[in-house]
Design a protein around this motif. Structure first.
Motif, PDB file in Angstrom:
ATOM      1  N   ILE A 162      68.375 -21.647  -7.049  1.00  0.00           N
ATOM      2  CA  ILE A 162      68.018 -22.867  -6.467  1.00  0.00           C
ATOM      3  C   ILE A 162      69.019 -23.660  -6.692  1.00  0.00           C
ATOM      4  CG2 ILE A 162      66.560 -24.562  -7.142  1.00  0.00           C
ATOM      5  CD1 ILE A 162      64.580 -22.997  -7.115  1.00  0.00           C
ATOM      6  N   LEU A 163      69.563 -23.814  -7.702  1.00  0.00           N
ATOM      7  CA  LEU A 163      71.203 -24.743  -8.694  1.00  0.00           C
ATOM      8  C   LEU A 163      72.257 -24.479  -7.907  1.00  0.00           C
ATOM      9  CD1 LEU A 163      70.789 -23.777 -12.801  1.00  0.00           C
ATOM     10  CD2 LEU A 163      69.506 -26.179 -11.279  1.00  0.00           C
ATOM     11  N   ARG A 185      76.147 -22.371 -14.836  1.00  0.00           N
ATOM     12  CA  ARG A 185      77.103 -22.231 -15.859  1.00  0.00           C
ATOM     13  C   ARG A 185      76.914 -22.069 -17.210  1.00  0.00           C
ATOM     14  NH1 ARG A 185      81.200 -24.809 -15.020  1.00  0.00           N
ATOM     15  NH2 ARG A 185      81.351 -24.026 -12.578  1.00  0.00           N
ATOM     16  N   ARG A 186      76.508 -23.654 -17.292  1.00  0.00           N
ATOM     17  CA  ARG A 186      75.679 -24.053 -19.086  1.00  0.00           C
ATOM     18  C   ARG A 186      74.967 -23.221 -18.845  1.00  0.00           C
ATOM     19  NH1 ARG A 186      74.696 -28.838 -18.190  1.00  0.00           N
ATOM     20  NH2 ARG A 186      77.563 -29.058 -17.837  1.00  0.00           N
ATOM     21  N   LEU A 187      73.917 -22.455 -18.485  1.00  0.00           N
ATOM     22  CA  LEU A 187      72.728 -21.431 -18.617  1.00  0.00           C
ATOM     23  C   LEU A 187      72.900 -20.006 -18.601  1.00  0.00           C
ATOM     24  CD1 LEU A 187      70.032 -24.201 -16.552  1.00  0.00           C
ATOM     25  CD2 LEU A 187      70.552 -23.684 -18.831  1.00  0.00           C
ATOM     26  N   GLY A 188      74.191 -20.099 -18.368  1.00  0.00           N
ATOM     27  CA  GLY A 188      74.672 -18.349 -17.623  1.00  0.00           C
ATOM     28  C   GLY A 188      74.646 -17.535 -16.642  1.00  0.00           C
ATOM     29  N   HIS A 189      74.789 -18.358 -15.637  1.00  0.00           N
ATOM     30  CA  HIS A 189      75.129 -17.884 -14.117  1.00  0.00           C
ATOM     31  C   HIS A 189      76.714 -18.547 -14.042  1.00  0.00           C
ATOM     32  CE1 HIS A 189      74.594 -15.960 -11.164  1.00  0.00           C
ATOM     33  NE2 HIS A 189      74.866 -17.095  -9.551  1.00  0.00           N
ATOM     34  N   ASP A 190      77.894 -18.038 -14.543  1.00  0.00           N
ATOM     35  CA  ASP A 190      79.401 -18.376 -14.014  1.00  0.00           C
ATOM     36  C   ASP A 190      79.508 -17.469 -13.074  1.00  0.00           C
ATOM     37  OD1 ASP A 190      81.288 -19.133 -14.812  1.00  0.00           O
ATOM     38  OD2 ASP A 190      81.965 -17.490 -15.836  1.00  0.00           O
ATOM     39  N   TYR A 214      77.878 -17.551  -6.369  1.00  0.00           N
ATOM     40  CA  TYR A 214      77.528 -16.906  -5.130  1.00  0.00           C
ATOM     41  C   TYR A 214      75.798 -16.275  -6.499  1.00  0.00           C
ATOM     42  CZ  TYR A 214      81.210 -15.540  -3.103  1.00  0.00           C
ATOM     43  OH  TYR A 214      83.226 -15.780  -2.512  1.00  0.00           O
ATOM     44  N   ASP A 215      75.085 -16.232  -5.191  1.00  0.00           N
ATOM     45  CA  ASP A 215      73.419 -15.592  -6.280  1.00  0.00           C
ATOM     46  C   ASP A 215      74.041 -14.635  -6.616  1.00  0.00           C
ATOM     47  OD1 ASP A 215      72.163 -17.628  -4.333  1.00  0.00           O
ATOM     48  OD2 ASP A 215      72.122 -16.108  -2.916  1.00  0.00           O
ATOM     49  N   PRO A 216      72.948 -14.443  -7.963  1.00  0.00           N
ATOM     50  CA  PRO A 216      72.622 -13.612  -8.746  1.00  0.00           C
ATOM     51  C   PRO A 216      72.315 -11.980  -7.549  1.00  0.00           C
ATOM     52  CG  PRO A 216      70.531 -14.949  -9.074  1.00  0.00           C
ATOM     53  CD  PRO A 216      71.957 -15.390  -8.034  1.00  0.00           C
ATOM     54  N   TYR A 217      73.272 -10.925  -8.440  1.00  0.00           N
ATOM     55  CA  TYR A 217      72.688  -9.451  -7.625  1.00  0.00           C
ATOM     56  C   TYR A 217      72.774  -8.423  -8.391  1.00  0.00           C
ATOM     57  CZ  TYR A 217      78.177  -9.822  -7.206  1.00  0.00           C
ATOM     58  OH  TYR A 217      79.631  -9.857  -7.466  1.00  0.00           O
TER      59      TYR A 217
END
Length: 242
Positions: A220-221, A231-236, A239-242
């Motif tokens: 969603i972000l 990025r601040r919440l941990g997804h750098d 691309y979608d997390p996979y």
């Protein structure tokens, strides 16, 4: 049936990953190792079916592992046209990548929709890897390929507990069904075994749902283009997390 213990294949895996890492795709090193180890558990003459190959990133790992045990890989992909999939150009890249890795004699390409090919398929298979279209209906139909597996055979699913369609299909057919036991996962690549599940096995699937909600939140972000927040919440990554 468990196979005899094999010598370490770490150098072969590293060579296979060196090829695969150069191919565009959505498979991590940890997921590649999960695929590699699944094939290494098979015996001589085993058949691996991969649904959804794209440029061949995962196919290279499956094929290289299959060579070490005397198995083979059937890659099923329709290579449909359009900006998302690439059609004939994607097929050309897939074939080039397989040839460059020297896996032409191990990997057989079937250019068909998996849902159309499945009713016609008569050969037994020993390992099923699903990474095709991620909507609920296609995914649950692809699970029906597992009818060709032996008891205790393994099914590996990419984007499990990450894609909405795949997660819903997993809850409907694996959580509520009587044929699959959840084993483990490498990020979004989950491993299941053909075996009657216990109540405890079902609870282990439910335990993955917080991880799915985390992934959905990051998606969603990303759709809102809130990349700094993600990025601040941990997804750098964008691309979608996979």
């Amino acid at each position: 049936m468990a196979q005899p213990s094999r010598p370490s294949s770490e150098p072969e895996f590293e060579r296979a990953w060196a090829h695969a890492a150069q191919v565009k795709g959505w498979m991590t090193r940890g997921q590649a190792r999960q695929l590699w180890q699944a094939v290494r558990r098979l015996g001589t003459g085993a058949v691996v079916v991969e649904i959804g190959s794209h440029h061949g990133r995962s196919t290279l790992i499956l094929g290289a592992a299959a060579r070490t045990v005397g198995a083979s890989v059937v890659a099923v992909d329709p290579f449909v046209g359009g900006p998302m999939f690439g059609g004939a150009a994607t097929k050309d890249l897939f074939e080039k990548n397989i040839a460059t890795a020297g896996l032409d004699d191990v990997v057989e390409l079937v250019e068909r929709h998996s849902t159309a090919l499945r009713p016609e398929w008569t050969r037994p298979i020993d390992l099923l890897y699903i990474d095709g279209k991620h909507d609920y209906w296609t995914y649950t139909d692809d699970l029906r390929w597992s009818r060709n597996l032996p008891p205790g055979g393994e099914v590996l699913v990419h984007d499990c507990f990450s894609s909405l369609g795949v997660t819903l299909g997993t809850l409907a057919k694996m959580l509520c069904g009587r044929r699959y036991v959840y084993v483990d996962r490498a990020s979004s690549l989950a491993r299941f075994r053909l075996q009657r599940p216990t109540a405890r096995d079902r609870l282990r699937i439910l335990a993955q749902l917080p991880w799915f909600l985390r992934n959905a939140f990051f998606k969603i972000l990303l759709r809102l283009r809130l990349y700094p927040v993600a990025r601040r919440l941990g997804h750098d990554s964008r691309y979608d997390p996979y």
